[in-house]
Write a protein that holds these residues in place. Structure first.
Motif, PDB file in Angstrom:
ATOM      1  N   THR A 104     -25.847 -18.504  38.862  1.00  0.00           N
ATOM      2  CA  THR A 104     -25.820 -19.892  39.304  1.00  0.00           C
ATOM      3  C   THR A 104     -26.945 -20.679  38.641  1.00  0.00           C
ATOM      4  N   SER A 105     -26.609 -21.859  38.167  1.00  0.00           N
ATOM      5  CA  SER A 105     -27.622 -22.829  37.735  1.00  0.00           C
ATOM      6  C   SER A 105     -27.146 -24.204  38.166  1.00  0.00           C
ATOM      7  N   THR A 106     -28.017 -24.950  38.836  1.00  0.00           N
ATOM      8  CA  THR A 106     -27.633 -26.249  39.361  1.00  0.00           C
ATOM      9  C   THR A 106     -27.678 -27.333  38.296  1.00  0.00           C
ATOM     10  N   THR A 107     -26.728 -28.255  38.390  1.00  0.00           N
ATOM     11  CA  THR A 107     -26.748 -29.425  37.514  1.00  0.00           C
ATOM     12  C   THR A 107     -27.635 -30.524  38.074  1.00  0.00           C
ATOM     13  N   SER A 108     -28.116 -30.346  39.304  1.00  0.00           N
ATOM     14  CA  SER A 108     -28.915 -31.390  39.931  1.00  0.00           C
ATOM     15  C   SER A 108     -30.356 -31.385  39.442  1.00  0.00           C
ATOM     16  N   TYR A 109     -30.921 -30.202  39.187  1.00  0.00           N
ATOM     17  CA  TYR A 109     -32.334 -30.110  38.834  1.00  0.00           C
ATOM     18  C   TYR A 109     -32.550 -29.252  37.601  1.00  0.00           C
ATOM     19  N   ASN A 110     -31.718 -29.468  36.614  1.00  0.00           N
ATOM     20  CA  ASN A 110     -31.881 -28.909  35.283  1.00  0.00           C
ATOM     21  C   ASN A 110     -31.501 -29.995  34.279  1.00  0.00           C
ATOM     22  N   TYR A 158     -21.807 -35.075  41.976  1.00  0.00           N
ATOM     23  CA  TYR A 158     -20.599 -34.654  41.265  1.00  0.00           C
ATOM     24  C   TYR A 158     -20.436 -35.408  39.949  1.00  0.00           C
ATOM     25  N   ASP A 159     -20.729 -36.692  39.944  1.00  0.00           N
ATOM     26  CA  ASP A 159     -20.621 -37.480  38.722  1.00  0.00           C
ATOM     27  C   ASP A 159     -21.583 -36.946  37.666  1.00  0.00           C
ATOM     28  N   ARG A 160     -22.793 -36.638  38.111  1.00  0.00           N
ATOM     29  CA  ARG A 160     -23.798 -36.049  37.206  1.00  0.00           C
ATOM     30  C   ARG A 160     -23.318 -34.702  36.687  1.00  0.00           C
ATOM     31  N   ALA A 161     -22.719 -33.893  37.576  1.00  0.00           N
ATOM     32  CA  ALA A 161     -22.272 -32.547  37.192  1.00  0.00           C
ATOM     33  C   ALA A 161     -21.187 -32.595  36.130  1.00  0.00           C
ATOM     34  N   VAL A 162     -20.244 -33.532  36.281  1.00  0.00           N
ATOM     35  CA  VAL A 162     -19.162 -33.641  35.306  1.00  0.00           C
ATOM     36  C   VAL A 162     -19.719 -33.964  33.925  1.00  0.00           C
ATOM     37  N   GLU A 163     -20.622 -34.922  33.869  1.00  0.00           N
ATOM     38  CA  GLU A 163     -21.222 -35.280  32.577  1.00  0.00           C
ATOM     39  C   GLU A 163     -22.092 -34.152  32.055  1.00  0.00           C
ATOM     40  N   PHE A 164     -22.803 -33.481  32.946  1.00  0.00           N
ATOM     41  CA  PHE A 164     -23.679 -32.366  32.578  1.00  0.00           C
ATOM     42  C   PHE A 164     -22.871 -31.279  31.853  1.00  0.00           C
ATOM     43  N   VAL A 165     -21.741 -30.896  32.418  1.00  0.00           N
ATOM     44  CA  VAL A 165     -20.922 -29.847  31.809  1.00  0.00           C
ATOM     45  C   VAL A 165     -20.367 -30.314  30.464  1.00  0.00           C
ATOM     46  N   GLY A 202     -24.599 -41.214  27.869  1.00  0.00           N
ATOM     47  CA  GLY A 202     -23.778 -41.437  29.047  1.00  0.00           C
ATOM     48  C   GLY A 202     -24.569 -42.066  30.167  1.00  0.00           C
ATOM     49  N   ARG A 203     -23.980 -42.054  31.352  1.00  0.00           N
ATOM     50  CA  ARG A 203     -24.635 -42.676  32.503  1.00  0.00           C
ATOM     51  C   ARG A 203     -25.887 -41.909  32.913  1.00  0.00           C
ATOM     52  N   HIS A 204     -25.821 -40.581  32.853  1.00  0.00           N
ATOM     53  CA  HIS A 204     -26.918 -39.761  33.359  1.00  0.00           C
ATOM     54  C   HIS A 204     -27.765 -39.131  32.254  1.00  0.00           C
ATOM     55  N   PHE A 205     -27.171 -38.932  31.077  1.00  0.00           N
ATOM     56  CA  PHE A 205     -27.874 -38.165  30.043  1.00  0.00           C
ATOM     57  C   PHE A 205     -27.742 -38.821  28.679  1.00  0.00           C
ATOM     58  N   SER A 206     -28.816 -38.688  27.916  1.00  0.00           N
ATOM     59  CA  SER A 206     -28.809 -39.063  26.511  1.00  0.00           C
ATOM     60  C   SER A 206     -29.314 -37.848  25.740  1.00  0.00           C
ATOM     61  N   VAL A 207     -28.423 -37.202  25.011  1.00  0.00           N
ATOM     62  CA  VAL A 207     -28.751 -35.929  24.352  1.00  0.00           C
ATOM     63  C   VAL A 207     -28.265 -35.987  22.910  1.00  0.00           C
ATOM     64  N   LYS A 208     -29.181 -35.931  21.988  1.00  0.00           N
ATOM     65  CA  LYS A 208     -28.821 -36.006  20.570  1.00  0.00           C
ATOM     66  C   LYS A 208     -28.253 -34.687  20.063  1.00  0.00           C
ATOM     67  N   GLY A 209     -28.951 -33.558  20.335  1.00  0.00           N
ATOM     68  CA  GLY A 209     -28.549 -32.297  19.741  1.00  0.00           C
ATOM     69  C   GLY A 209     -28.951 -32.275  18.271  1.00  0.00           C
ATOM     70  N   PRO A 210     -28.513 -31.288  17.510  1.00  0.00           N
ATOM     71  CA  PRO A 210     -27.703 -30.140  17.914  1.00  0.00           C
ATOM     72  C   PRO A 210     -28.512 -29.061  18.629  1.00  0.00           C
ATOM     73  N   LEU A 211     -27.826 -28.056  19.171  1.00  0.00           N
ATOM     74  CA  LEU A 211     -28.472 -26.939  19.831  1.00  0.00           C
ATOM     75  C   LEU A 211     -29.083 -26.005  18.802  1.00  0.00           C
ATOM     76  N   ASN A 212     -30.268 -25.514  19.088  1.00  0.00           N
ATOM     77  CA  ASN A 212     -30.936 -24.614  18.139  1.00  0.00           C
ATOM     78  C   ASN A 212     -30.624 -23.142  18.419  1.00  0.00           C
ATOM     79  N   VAL A 213     -29.381 -22.879  18.813  1.00  0.00           N
ATOM     80  CA  VAL A 213     -28.861 -21.520  18.977  1.00  0.00           C
ATOM     81  C   VAL A 213     -27.472 -21.510  18.363  1.00  0.00           C
ATOM     82  N   ALA A 214     -27.138 -20.450  17.625  1.00  0.00           N
ATOM     83  CA  ALA A 214     -25.808 -20.335  17.036  1.00  0.00           C
ATOM     84  C   ALA A 214     -24.738 -20.360  18.124  1.00  0.00           C
TER      85      ALA A 214
END
Length: 457
Positions: A104-110, A158-165, A202-214
């Motif tokens: 389990t990992s929460t989308t609320s506090y990550n 829930y709105d945050r979680a959808v965007e988080f995923v 988006g509404r909750h997150f601004s994430v450029k990326g890319p991920l530094n893992v293959a």
């Protein structure tokens, strides 16, 4: 209407509370009393589940110490001191080969980037066995550990979680599967055309990326949900591949199963792309009397302070002080509680149980189903639910660890195998292969294929 026999196999997960699922488990002489901080204990449990050919091992998590009445909490070690499951699973991955590792990992506090990186890393470390149980924090006290004065409101969670995923899945596609050339002759380590920047805003997150893992071996680690609300079920229908449900009665389970499969189809996915796995609190004995005696020992060990605290939590923080342990709740209270139709406790009020009967019922299974008996008795119930299309599998919750899981593996699993209901060897090396869910195609590679297919010849 006759239901045709199934040709697929039951899926099995092991839900691991450190000393066992029953609230009095730690008082049992067979329990590993320091289990919450004993790494070798977890390794032993994981290896037992793997010996039993379980699909996955699941560890729930919380990011706060359990809050409540300290007089009860001092007698109830669950969720008081325990490992971060991502660190724990990294160690377990090195000591196992096949079993899936779902945390389990929460989308609320990550943050999405952190979660994407951790689960991608675990998927690589384990050779493709990672799974993420997506949750929104239900415990308001978690907010205070992350600089907030109050918890997120339900719809916002829930709105945050959808965007988080969405962001996490996008980051997992940062690199195409064949992006890394690692070619010494040409001195090219990767193909820049196969590296993709997400640029999410988006509404909750601004994430450029890319991920530094293959890209993870599974493409994306397996996504699990445990939602009960209509909003949560709709989210799960769009994204989940495993559903941990709370359905203690067969008719409820059949209705839930049909509803979820329909929601998945409506979301444009194949119904079999999600596996429904409710909890099963199985207490097995070589005789029915032995199984009942095991259960009764645990029930007799429940301290009333713990029982009432557990029940209060289950009922949404309900104040139980006006109600004696051994008298049924007044009719108006029972009817009000039944109006919520929460499947975890609806039937307890319907049957007019006393608070003591309720907390004893709830202590071992947390609203899930308890089956007590011989291996054949338990296999009979599992087969009935499976063939009735109420489940695709079960999340087995051993009452006491490590012995409860050992008994299930040694006694129940062989019966399921003899009946042709459960595997006799793993189908593959990854969690996706063993669950029978497809590996997702990288979105950018898919877009490139579509463009190529649509180009004029």
């Amino acid at each position: 209407m006759t239901v045709s026999p199934r040709t697929d196999k039951i899926k099995l997960g092991a839900f691991i509370h450190p000393t066992g699922n029953h609230v009095a488990a730690w008082l049992h002489p067979d329990a590993q009393i320091d289990a919450g901080t004993n790494f070798e204990h977890y390794v032993e449990v994981a290896q037992t589940a793997e010996r039993g050919l379980f699909d996955l091992m699941f560890i729930a998590d919380a990011i706060t110490v359990r809050d409540g009445d300290v007089n009860a909490l001092k007698r109830w070690p669950q969720y008081m001191a325990f490992f971060d499951p991502m660190i724990l699973f990294s160690g377990i991955a090195a000591r196992t080969k096949h079993i899936g590792l779902v945390a389990t990992s929460t989308t609320s506090y990550n943050e999405p980037y952190n979660i994407a990186r951790r689960y991608a890393s675990l998927d690589h470390v384990s050779g493709g066995r990672a799974g993420w149980n997506v949750v929104t924090s239900a415990n308001a006290s978690e907010a205070w550990n992350f600089g907030r004065e109050e918890h997120y409101e339900l719809n916002e969670r829930y709105d945050r979680a959808v965007e988080f995923v969405q962001v996490v899945k996008g980051l997992w596609d940062s690199w195409e599967d064949d992006a890394f050339l690692r070619d010494r002759e040409s001195a090219l380590y990767f193909d820049p055309a196969k590296l993709h920047t997400l640029n999410h805003k988006g509404r909750h997150f601004s994430v450029k990326g890319p991920l530094n893992v293959a890209r993870p071996p599974q493409g994306h680690p397996v996504l699990a949900h445990a939602a009960a609300s209509d909003v949560g079920k709709d989210v799960a229908a769009r994204t989940a591949e495993v559903m941990f449900s709370h359905v203690p009665e067969l008719e409820q389970a059949m209705a839930f199963y049909a509803d979820m499969k329909a929601r998945v189809a409506k979301a444009g996915r194949a119904p079999d792309s999600i596996k429904i796995m409710p909890g099963l609190n199985a207490i097995v004995g070589r005789t029915r009397r032995e199984a009942q005696e095991k259960h009764q020992f645990l029930q007799d060990s429940i301290h009333p302070d713990v029982g009432r605290e557990l029940l209060s939590n289950a009922l949404g923080g309900m104040d139980l002080s006006p109600y004696p342990d051994d008298q049924p709740f007044p009719d108006d209270v029972a009817e009000r509680m039944m109006s919520h139709k929460n499947p975890r406790y609806f039937h307890m009020f319907r049957d007019r149980l006393t608070p003591r009967e309720m907390y004893q019922h709830y202590a071992g299974a947390r609203g899930q189903r308890t089956v007590i008996g011989t291996a054949e008795d338990i296999a009979d119930q599992m087969e009935l639910w499976f063939q009735s299309r109420a489940v695709d599998g079960f999340l087995v919750q051993p009452a006491v660890l490590p012995t409860g899981l050992e008994e299930f593996v040694d006694l129940v699993v062989p019966v399921l195998q003899e009946r042709g209901l459960f595997r006799t060897e793993y189908e593959g090396r990854t969690l996706r292969e063993n669950l029978g869910v497809e590996r997702p195609v990288n979105r950018y590679a898919h877009e490139a294929m579509e463009k190529t297919a649509g180009a004029p010849v």
